[in-house]
Design a protein around this motif. Structure first.
Motif, PDB file in Angstrom:
ATOM      1  N   ALA A 163       0.806  -1.214   0.000  1.00  0.00           N
ATOM      2  CA  ALA A 163       0.000   0.000   0.000  1.00  0.00           C
ATOM      3  C   ALA A 163       0.841   1.268   0.000  1.00  0.00           C
ATOM      4  O   ALA A 163       0.307   2.373   0.007  1.00  0.00           O
ATOM      5  CB  ALA A 163      -0.928   0.012   1.217  1.00  0.00           C
ATOM      6  N   GLY A 164       2.165   1.114   0.026  1.00  0.00           N
ATOM      7  CA  GLY A 164       3.037   2.278  -0.020  1.00  0.00           C
ATOM      8  C   GLY A 164       3.249   2.957   1.310  1.00  0.00           C
ATOM      9  O   GLY A 164       3.750   4.090   1.355  1.00  0.00           O
ATOM     10  N   ILE A 165       2.894   2.307   2.419  1.00  0.00           N
ATOM     11  CA  ILE A 165       3.103   2.895   3.742  1.00  0.00           C
ATOM     12  C   ILE A 165       4.610   3.054   3.947  1.00  0.00           C
ATOM     13  O   ILE A 165       5.360   2.072   3.865  1.00  0.00           O
ATOM     14  CB  ILE A 165       2.492   2.019   4.847  1.00  0.00           C
ATOM     15  N   PRO A 166       5.101   4.256   4.227  1.00  0.00           N
ATOM     16  CA  PRO A 166       6.556   4.476   4.244  1.00  0.00           C
ATOM     17  C   PRO A 166       7.260   3.979   5.490  1.00  0.00           C
ATOM     18  O   PRO A 166       8.470   3.720   5.451  1.00  0.00           O
ATOM     19  CB  PRO A 166       6.676   5.997   4.127  1.00  0.00           C
ATOM     20  N   ALA A 167       6.540   3.854   6.624  1.00  0.00           N
ATOM     21  CA  ALA A 167       7.168   3.448   7.877  1.00  0.00           C
ATOM     22  C   ALA A 167       6.225   2.495   8.597  1.00  0.00           C
ATOM     23  O   ALA A 167       5.051   2.833   8.824  1.00  0.00           O
ATOM     24  CB  ALA A 167       7.470   4.662   8.759  1.00  0.00           C
ATOM     25  N   VAL A 168       6.729   1.313   8.957  1.00  0.00           N
ATOM     26  CA  VAL A 168       5.876   0.272   9.521  1.00  0.00           C
ATOM     27  C   VAL A 168       6.577  -0.353  10.727  1.00  0.00           C
ATOM     28  O   VAL A 168       7.757  -0.718  10.655  1.00  0.00           O
ATOM     29  CB  VAL A 168       5.566  -0.836   8.494  1.00  0.00           C
ATOM     30  N   MET A 169       5.835  -0.486  11.827  1.00  0.00           N
ATOM     31  CA  MET A 169       6.335  -1.224  12.978  1.00  0.00           C
ATOM     32  C   MET A 169       5.678  -2.600  12.980  1.00  0.00           C
ATOM     33  O   MET A 169       4.453  -2.696  12.957  1.00  0.00           O
ATOM     34  CB  MET A 169       6.015  -0.503  14.286  1.00  0.00           C
ATOM     35  N   LEU A 170       6.482  -3.645  13.007  1.00  0.00           N
ATOM     36  CA  LEU A 170       5.993  -5.006  13.125  1.00  0.00           C
ATOM     37  C   LEU A 170       6.044  -5.386  14.595  1.00  0.00           C
ATOM     38  O   LEU A 170       7.119  -5.633  15.142  1.00  0.00           O
ATOM     39  CB  LEU A 170       6.839  -5.965  12.285  1.00  0.00           C
ATOM     40  N   ALA A 171       4.880  -5.415  15.232  1.00  0.00           N
ATOM     41  CA  ALA A 171       4.809  -5.647  16.672  1.00  0.00           C
ATOM     42  C   ALA A 171       4.893  -7.145  16.981  1.00  0.00           C
ATOM     43  O   ALA A 171       3.984  -7.732  17.585  1.00  0.00           O
ATOM     44  CB  ALA A 171       3.532  -5.040  17.235  1.00  0.00           C
TER      45      ALA A 171
END
Length: 440
Positions: A111-119
């Motif tokens: 989806a183009g999300i630039p910053a993602v935290m994988l919890a």
């Protein structure tokens, strides 16, 4: 990219598998269907429906609340798994999105999300290698580690092939809890291992206070605050191990954002106080809490639609910033017993794990609004709901029942497309303004 630009479902063809949509929507694209300005009453029951105005208000409220305290928000995307809604949150100031699994991470990257935290802790080799490729391609990803075995897994999967280290946050827990290193010493051991590894970068600390506190009584609030203090103590102890670049300190679900926000604000940009009773660890000096390189991040996700049940009881912002944005709609299909109405919605349509749907009112065949005094949902089966009503209630077959729902995190997963309407104050005259596609 913005929410308006990310309309991935606009060209999606509608079909019989999109429950709730009328038969004449089949073969249309989402954009073509919306261009007809369909009424909510054109849709079939059962339905999950979102009020656009309430959604906007909830997004704006928490974005403002976080910004006022110099904090950040990376809302948990697992609540909706809807990139259209994630982008609305990002457009309002969120600095990233949180996800729970590598598959959800793929959705966010797509989806183009630039910053993602994988919890969660990355342990599957293929998922580790895919994540490393996504990072190399430009997405910033933080994952959690609570054991040196997690770092071993990343090293074994990547070998010498990583273009750049994966950023990891030390997950802090408690004995008997969920994930998370069980003591300050254990957390420091994981952090030392991360700092020495060429495959990862030690990028901060994280945890979830909702795993150690429940409810809003004094004991629960004290437990949540004590946990956040422990998290801040770990962050302080790890300061000498950080590499001088930005680090994250993250906590904060939807039940205790006030507790977490107050502790983070006190430790962050405006007041750089050490957490209470912060211990030292042999061999690791104690640094200051906060500083320009420390980013304090909340991850509340359920605030987006709030609810009529679990979070109405447990959120500090109920009625003071947040209001329920979702409703369930169902029609009465049987009333053979005087005190029971059977509706056409069940476990496959509405959430039920943190409270059954609450019948708010009904709308009769002539459009009249009918109160349902004492109305209670007593049971859900797969496709039916049992609603106890007064024996003399005029509620009849075909009447529409409007339900308040509980627990957003198990609300969206039952729907491929969720209608958004301009208002839910007047369902009979509500216009469908969007269809939100979920990616569970």
């Amino acid at each position: 990219m913005t929410a308006a630009a990310h309309r991935g479902s606009a060209s999606r063809l509608l079909g019989a598998g999109d429950k709730g949509l009328p038969a004449d929507a089949a073969g249309l694209t989402v954009a073509e269907f919306l261009a007809r300005k369909p009424s909510l009453t054109d849709l079939w029951t059962p339905l999950l429906v979102i009020d656009d105005g309430a959604l906007d208000d909830n997004i704006a409220f928490l974005a403002g609340w976080v910004a006022e305290r110099g904090l950040e928000l990376m809302p948990h995307g697992k609540t909706t798994m809807a990139p259209q809604l994630w982008w609305r949150q990002l457009d309002a100031g969120a600095t990233g999105i949180t996800v729970a699994t590598p598959s959800q991470l793929r959705v966010a990257v797509d989806a183009g999300i630039p910053a993602v935290m994988l919890a969660n802790q990355l342990v599957q080799p293929d998922a580790i290698r895919w994540t490393a490729a996504a990072v190399a391609a430009g997405t910033r990803v933080w994952s959690w580690v609570d054991d040196v075995a997690g770092i071993d897994a990343i090293e074994h999967a990547l070998g010498d092939s990583a273009a750049q280290p994966l950023e990891v946050l030390v997950d802090v827990g408690r004995p008997g809890g969920r994930t998370g290193a069980r003591s300050l010493e254990a957390a420091v051991a994981v952090a030392r291992r991360a700092a020495a590894s060429p495959a990862v970068r030690l990028a901060g600390v994280t945890g979830y206070e909702g795993a150690v506190a429940h409810g809003r009584d004094a004991e629960a609030l004290a437990s949540a605050r004590a946990y956040v203090d422990e998290l801040l103590a770990v962050h302080q102890a790890l300061t000498p191990l950080y590499d001088g670049r930005d680090v994250l300190v993250s906590a904060g679900g939807s039940a205790y954002p006030d507790v977490v926000g107050a502790a983070f604000a006190a430790a962050g940009p405006t007041r750089r106080e050490a957490p209470r009773n912060a211990p030292a660890v042999r061999g690791v000096g104690v640094g200051t809490v906060g500083g320009d390189r420390t980013r304090f991040v909340l991850r509340s996700g359920a605030y987006l639609v709030h609810d009529h049940g679990y979070y109405r009881q447990n959120s500090p912002f109920d009625g003071a910033g947040l209001r329920p944005a979702a409703r369930g709609l169902a029609r009465v299909v049987s009333r053979l017993d005087a005190s029971t109405a059977i509706v056409d919605a069940g476990k496959r349509d509405f959430p039920f794990d943190e409270g059954l749907p609450e019948p708010l009112y009904a709308i009769g065949a002539a459009g009249e609004r009918m109160p349902l005094p004492g109305g209670v949902t007593t049971k859900l089966s797969d496709q039916h709901g049992f609603v106890r009503i007064a024996g003399d209630s005029p509620l009849g077959v075909g009447d529409l029942v409007v339900f308040g729902l509980s627990h957003p995190c198990t609300m969206f997963d039952k729907w491929r497309l969720v209608p958004v309407v301009d208002t839910l104050d007047d369902p009979l005259n509500a216009i469908v303004t969007d269809l939100v596609e979920t990616r569970f």
